[in-house]
Design a protein around this motif. Structure first.
Motif, PDB file in Angstrom:
ATOM      1  N   ALA A 175       0.834  -1.210   0.000  1.00 40.26           N
ATOM      2  CA  ALA A 175       0.000   0.000   0.000  1.00 40.26           C
ATOM      3  C   ALA A 175       0.864   1.254   0.000  1.00 40.26           C
ATOM      4  O   ALA A 175       0.552   2.245  -0.668  1.00 40.26           O
ATOM      5  CB  ALA A 175      -0.927  -0.006   1.215  1.00 40.26           C
ATOM      6  N   LEU A 176       1.969   1.221   0.758  1.00 38.43           N
ATOM      7  CA  LEU A 176       2.876   2.370   0.801  1.00 38.43           C
ATOM      8  C   LEU A 176       3.497   2.634  -0.572  1.00 38.43           C
ATOM      9  O   LEU A 176       3.558   3.773  -1.027  1.00 38.43           O
ATOM     10  CB  LEU A 176       3.983   2.124   1.831  1.00 38.43           C
ATOM     11  CG  LEU A 176       5.053   3.210   1.951  1.00 38.43           C
ATOM     12  CD1 LEU A 176       4.440   4.532   2.373  1.00 38.43           C
ATOM     13  CD2 LEU A 176       6.137   2.780   2.937  1.00 38.43           C
ATOM     14  N   LEU A 177       3.917   1.568  -1.244  1.00 33.02           N
ATOM     15  CA  LEU A 177       4.511   1.719  -2.562  1.00 33.02           C
ATOM     16  C   LEU A 177       3.509   2.314  -3.553  1.00 33.02           C
ATOM     17  O   LEU A 177       3.846   3.181  -4.360  1.00 33.02           O
ATOM     18  CB  LEU A 177       5.011   0.362  -3.064  1.00 33.02           C
ATOM     19  CG  LEU A 177       5.793   0.344  -4.384  1.00 33.02           C
ATOM     20  CD1 LEU A 177       7.003   1.268  -4.305  1.00 33.02           C
ATOM     21  CD2 LEU A 177       6.225  -1.078  -4.709  1.00 33.02           C
ATOM     22  N   ILE A 178       2.251   1.876  -3.468  1.00 23.82           N
ATOM     23  CA  ILE A 178       1.216   2.397  -4.367  1.00 23.82           C
ATOM     24  C   ILE A 178       0.951   3.868  -4.078  1.00 23.82           C
ATOM     25  O   ILE A 178       0.861   4.690  -5.003  1.00 23.82           O
ATOM     26  CB  ILE A 178      -0.090   1.593  -4.218  1.00 23.82           C
ATOM     27  CG1 ILE A 178       0.120   0.152  -4.677  1.00 23.82           C
ATOM     28  CG2 ILE A 178      -1.213   2.234  -5.042  1.00 23.82           C
ATOM     29  CD1 ILE A 178      -1.017  -0.773  -4.288  1.00 23.82           C
ATOM     30  N   THR A 179       0.802   4.232  -2.811  1.00 22.21           N
ATOM     31  CA  THR A 179       0.473   5.613  -2.477  1.00 22.21           C
ATOM     32  C   THR A 179       1.608   6.563  -2.841  1.00 22.21           C
ATOM     33  O   THR A 179       1.372   7.693  -3.276  1.00 22.21           O
ATOM     34  CB  THR A 179       0.150   5.783  -0.977  1.00 22.21           C
ATOM     35  OG1 THR A 179       1.248   5.289  -0.195  1.00 22.21           O
ATOM     36  CG2 THR A 179      -1.102   5.008  -0.607  1.00 22.21           C
ATOM     37  N   LEU A 180       2.853   6.117  -2.691  1.00 16.54           N
ATOM     38  CA  LEU A 180       3.983   6.954  -3.086  1.00 16.54           C
ATOM     39  C   LEU A 180       3.969   7.208  -4.579  1.00 16.54           C
ATOM     40  O   LEU A 180       4.164   8.331  -5.038  1.00 16.54           O
ATOM     41  CB  LEU A 180       5.296   6.285  -2.669  1.00 16.54           C
ATOM     42  CG  LEU A 180       5.625   6.304  -1.176  1.00 16.54           C
ATOM     43  CD1 LEU A 180       6.862   5.470  -0.901  1.00 16.54           C
ATOM     44  CD2 LEU A 180       5.827   7.734  -0.682  1.00 16.54           C
ATOM     45  N   ARG A 181       3.708   6.178  -5.367  1.00 16.74           N
ATOM     46  CA  ARG A 181       3.664   6.344  -6.815  1.00 16.74           C
ATOM     47  C   ARG A 181       2.435   7.149  -7.238  1.00 16.74           C
ATOM     48  O   ARG A 181       2.496   7.955  -8.146  1.00 16.74           O
ATOM     49  CB  ARG A 181       3.641   4.975  -7.511  1.00 16.74           C
ATOM     50  CG  ARG A 181       4.888   4.155  -7.267  1.00 16.74           C
ATOM     51  CD  ARG A 181       6.133   4.863  -7.733  1.00 16.74           C
ATOM     52  NE  ARG A 181       6.124   5.087  -9.179  1.00 16.74           N
ATOM     53  CZ  ARG A 181       7.041   5.763  -9.834  1.00 16.74           C
ATOM     54  NH1 ARG A 181       8.036   6.325  -9.171  1.00 16.74           N
ATOM     55  NH2 ARG A 181       6.969   5.921 -11.148  1.00 16.74           N
ATOM     56  N   ASN A 182       1.284   6.922  -6.551  1.00 11.82           N
ATOM     57  CA  ASN A 182       0.089   7.705  -6.861  1.00 11.82           C
ATOM     58  C   ASN A 182       0.332   9.179  -6.599  1.00 11.82           C
ATOM     59  O   ASN A 182      -0.101  10.047  -7.343  1.00 11.82           O
ATOM     60  CB  ASN A 182      -1.099   7.226  -6.031  1.00 11.82           C
ATOM     61  CG  ASN A 182      -1.742   5.993  -6.616  1.00 11.82           C
ATOM     62  OD1 ASN A 182      -1.443   5.588  -7.737  1.00 11.82           O
ATOM     63  ND2 ASN A 182      -2.619   5.374  -5.858  1.00 11.82           N
ATOM     64  N   GLY A 183       1.017   9.474  -5.490  1.00 12.96           N
ATOM     65  CA  GLY A 183       1.304  10.860  -5.165  1.00 12.96           C
ATOM     66  C   GLY A 183       2.181  11.513  -6.216  1.00 12.96           C
ATOM     67  O   GLY A 183       1.983  12.667  -6.588  1.00 12.96           O
ATOM     68  N   GLU A 184       3.156  10.768  -6.744  1.00 15.99           N
ATOM     69  CA  GLU A 184       4.029  11.316  -7.770  1.00 15.99           C
ATOM     70  C   GLU A 184       3.259  11.605  -9.049  1.00 15.99           C
ATOM     71  O   GLU A 184       3.552  12.542  -9.772  1.00 15.99           O
ATOM     72  CB  GLU A 184       5.166  10.331  -8.060  1.00 15.99           C
ATOM     73  CG  GLU A 184       6.146  10.195  -6.898  1.00 15.99           C
ATOM     74  CD  GLU A 184       7.204   9.152  -7.189  1.00 15.99           C
ATOM     75  OE1 GLU A 184       7.261   8.688  -8.343  1.00 15.99           O
ATOM     76  OE2 GLU A 184       7.959   8.797  -6.278  1.00 15.99           O
ATOM     77  N   LYS A 185       2.233  10.769  -9.338  1.00 14.72           N
ATOM     78  CA  LYS A 185       1.456  10.953 -10.558  1.00 14.72           C
ATOM     79  C   LYS A 185       0.318  11.940 -10.375  1.00 14.72           C
ATOM     80  O   LYS A 185      -0.382  12.275 -11.323  1.00 14.72           O
ATOM     81  CB  LYS A 185       0.875   9.598 -11.021  1.00 14.72           C
ATOM     82  CG  LYS A 185       1.947   8.570 -11.375  1.00 14.72           C
ATOM     83  CD  LYS A 185       2.779   9.017 -12.559  1.00 14.72           C
ATOM     84  CE  LYS A 185       3.809   7.967 -12.940  1.00 14.72           C
ATOM     85  NZ  LYS A 185       4.630   8.362 -14.080  1.00 14.72           N
ATOM     86  N   GLY A 186       0.068  12.340  -9.087  1.00 18.45           N
ATOM     87  CA  GLY A 186      -0.985  13.303  -8.836  1.00 18.45           C
ATOM     88  C   GLY A 186      -2.374  12.723  -8.884  1.00 18.45           C
ATOM     89  O   GLY A 186      -3.344  13.424  -9.139  1.00 18.45           O
ATOM     90  N   THR A 187      -2.515  11.410  -8.619  1.00 17.18           N
ATOM     91  CA  THR A 187      -3.826  10.776  -8.623  1.00 17.18           C
ATOM     92  C   THR A 187      -4.305  10.556  -7.219  1.00 17.18           C
ATOM     93  O   THR A 187      -3.529  10.513  -6.279  1.00 17.18           O
ATOM     94  CB  THR A 187      -3.776   9.427  -9.366  1.00 17.18           C
ATOM     95  OG1 THR A 187      -2.808   8.596  -8.745  1.00 17.18           O
ATOM     96  CG2 THR A 187      -3.401   9.621 -10.816  1.00 17.18           C
ATOM     97  N   ALA A 188      -5.606  10.412  -7.072  1.00 21.34           N
ATOM     98  CA  ALA A 188      -6.186  10.306  -5.737  1.00 21.34           C
ATOM     99  C   ALA A 188      -6.049   8.903  -5.189  1.00 21.34           C
ATOM    100  O   ALA A 188      -6.112   7.924  -5.903  1.00 21.34           O
ATOM    101  CB  ALA A 188      -7.656  10.702  -5.770  1.00 21.34           C
ATOM    102  N   THR A 189      -5.863   8.822  -3.895  1.00 25.30           N
ATOM    103  CA  THR A 189      -5.779   7.549  -3.208  1.00 25.30           C
ATOM    104  C   THR A 189      -6.762   7.561  -2.065  1.00 25.30           C
ATOM    105  O   THR A 189      -6.899   8.551  -1.368  1.00 25.30           O
ATOM    106  CB  THR A 189      -4.354   7.338  -2.628  1.00 25.30           C
ATOM    107  OG1 THR A 189      -3.400   7.684  -3.615  1.00 25.30           O
ATOM    108  CG2 THR A 189      -4.150   5.918  -2.209  1.00 25.30           C
ATOM    109  N   PRO A 190      -7.508   6.454  -1.814  1.00 27.75           N
ATOM    110  CA  PRO A 190      -8.475   6.467  -0.748  1.00 27.75           C
ATOM    111  C   PRO A 190      -7.842   6.690   0.613  1.00 27.75           C
ATOM    112  O   PRO A 190      -6.778   6.146   0.899  1.00 27.75           O
ATOM    113  CB  PRO A 190      -9.120   5.073  -0.821  1.00 27.75           C
ATOM    114  CG  PRO A 190      -8.252   4.265  -1.713  1.00 27.75           C
ATOM    115  CD  PRO A 190      -7.455   5.185  -2.543  1.00 27.75           C
ATOM    116  N   LEU A 191      -8.505   7.483   1.438  1.00 20.81           N
ATOM    117  CA  LEU A 191      -8.010   7.675   2.790  1.00 20.81           C
ATOM    118  C   LEU A 191      -8.118   6.370   3.538  1.00 20.81           C
ATOM    119  O   LEU A 191      -9.022   5.595   3.355  1.00 20.81           O
ATOM    120  CB  LEU A 191      -8.835   8.765   3.495  1.00 20.81           C
ATOM    121  CG  LEU A 191      -8.790  10.155   2.850  1.00 20.81           C
ATOM    122  CD1 LEU A 191      -9.583  11.132   3.686  1.00 20.81           C
ATOM    123  CD2 LEU A 191      -7.369  10.640   2.650  1.00 20.81           C
ATOM    124  N   ALA A 192      -7.195   6.161   4.495  1.00 20.78           N
ATOM    125  CA  ALA A 192      -7.127   4.881   5.160  1.00 20.78           C
ATOM    126  C   ALA A 192      -8.331   4.688   6.048  1.00 20.78           C
ATOM    127  O   ALA A 192      -8.192   4.412   7.203  1.00 20.78           O
ATOM    128  CB  ALA A 192      -5.854   4.791   5.985  1.00 20.78           C
TER     129      ALA A 192
END
Length: 300
Positions: free
Chosen positions: A274-291
């Motif tokens: 999950a951490l790896l996904i959220t880091l990459r999502n943040g770099e791409k500027g896409t939304a990630t569900p809040l925990a």
């Protein structure tokens, strides 16, 4: 981040983590669907005065309300009621992160690279490791319910991307408008003696209800929204994964959850994914569900 915002971040994660334990305690007296309906009734009472019509967005709000309100909370409360511990639920709900990423690929045409594919694989593999724990075999249906809760929240988040522009309190208020009556109807048809349970709640369960309705909503979701107004998603999303750690700690401390080696190993693998996904999502500027929901909520 400023010291005040660091304190808010810790409080947000504490609210999301403690909410799982509070709901689990409430399940000892109140059926899950009835509790979920009651939670949204309290939220609606508080937020009704500030609700407003969002022209051109109400149809999307209704569908999001059904996904992130009715379905998510029906699944997550049922999963908590059936689960043998809170720790497993706190970990499995993180499947919402890879679910949302996969849906963004299928429905929004987003392109993801190998690092996020690795994160998705790790997240699912970690949950599989947990599933092979002998203790979890006794309540595999609960794990399935929590996974469905993560899926429904991810579907709601995917639908919101680019189509829904409302603040955190407006969203929570409209979720309550939709989820309260629908969950009440589901409870009426699928549960028994819920009115007796509600009218005879102990002071502890009443406190759990108020905390779940207001603490997770106002402090949790409201605080996370305020942080996202000041900082990039790439900073906030990974930090919100701390709610899972707090959820596990509260489960062990308050409810005597037993952490087996497989649950710990699976939890570490899932959080790493999950951490790896959220880091990459943040770099791409896409939304990630809040925990939380939450889920929704729950995230939390």
């Amino acid at each position: 981040m400023t010291p005040a915002h660091w304190i808010l971040m810790i409080l947000v994660n504490l609210a999301f983590g403690l909410n799982l334990a509070a709901v689990k305690v409430a399940m000892t007296e109140v059926p899950p669907l009835a509790f979920a309906a009651l939670r949204f009734a309290v939220v609606l009472l508080v937020l009704a005065p500030v609700l407003k019509i969002h022209r051109g967005q109400m149809r999307v709000l209704v569908v999001v309300g059904l996904l992130m309100g009715t379905l998510h909370f029906a699944f997550i409360t049922t999963g908590l009621a059936w689960a043998g511990d809170v720790s497993t639920v706190a970990i499995v709900i993180q499947l919402g992160v890879p679910f949302a990423t996969l849906m963004s690929v299928v429905f929004l045409g987003e392109v993801i690279r190998w690092r996020r594919w690795l994160g998705i694989s790790l997240a699912f593999f970690g949950v599989m490791v947990i599933g092979f724990d002998p203790r979890v075999f006794d309540y595999w249906q609960a794990v399935l319910m929590v996974a469905l809760a993560a899926l429904s929240a991810a579907a709601g988040m995917t639908l919101m991307k680019g189509k829904l522009k409302v603040d955190a309190f407006q969203l929570q208020g409209w979720l309550a408008v939709i989820a309260f009556p629908t969950l009440a109807v589901l409870s009426a048809f699928m549960e028994q003696e819920q009115m007796h349970a509600i009218t005879n709640m102990s002071p502890l369960v009443v406190a759990c209800l108020i905390f779940s309705a207001l603490g997770a909503t106002l402090l949790g979701h409201g605080g996370a929204y305020q942080l996202l107004r000041h900082y990039d998603l790439s900073l906030i999303s990974p930090l919100l994964l701390l709610s899972t750690v707090f959820g596990v700690l509260f489960g062990v401390w308050l409810l005597d959850d037993l952490l087996t080696p497989k649950i710990v190993l699976g939890g570490v693998i899932t959080l790493a994914g999950a951490l790896l996904i959220t880091l990459r999502n943040g770099e791409k500027g896409t939304a990630t569900p809040l925990a939380q929901t939450t889920i929704p909520a729950t995230k939390r």
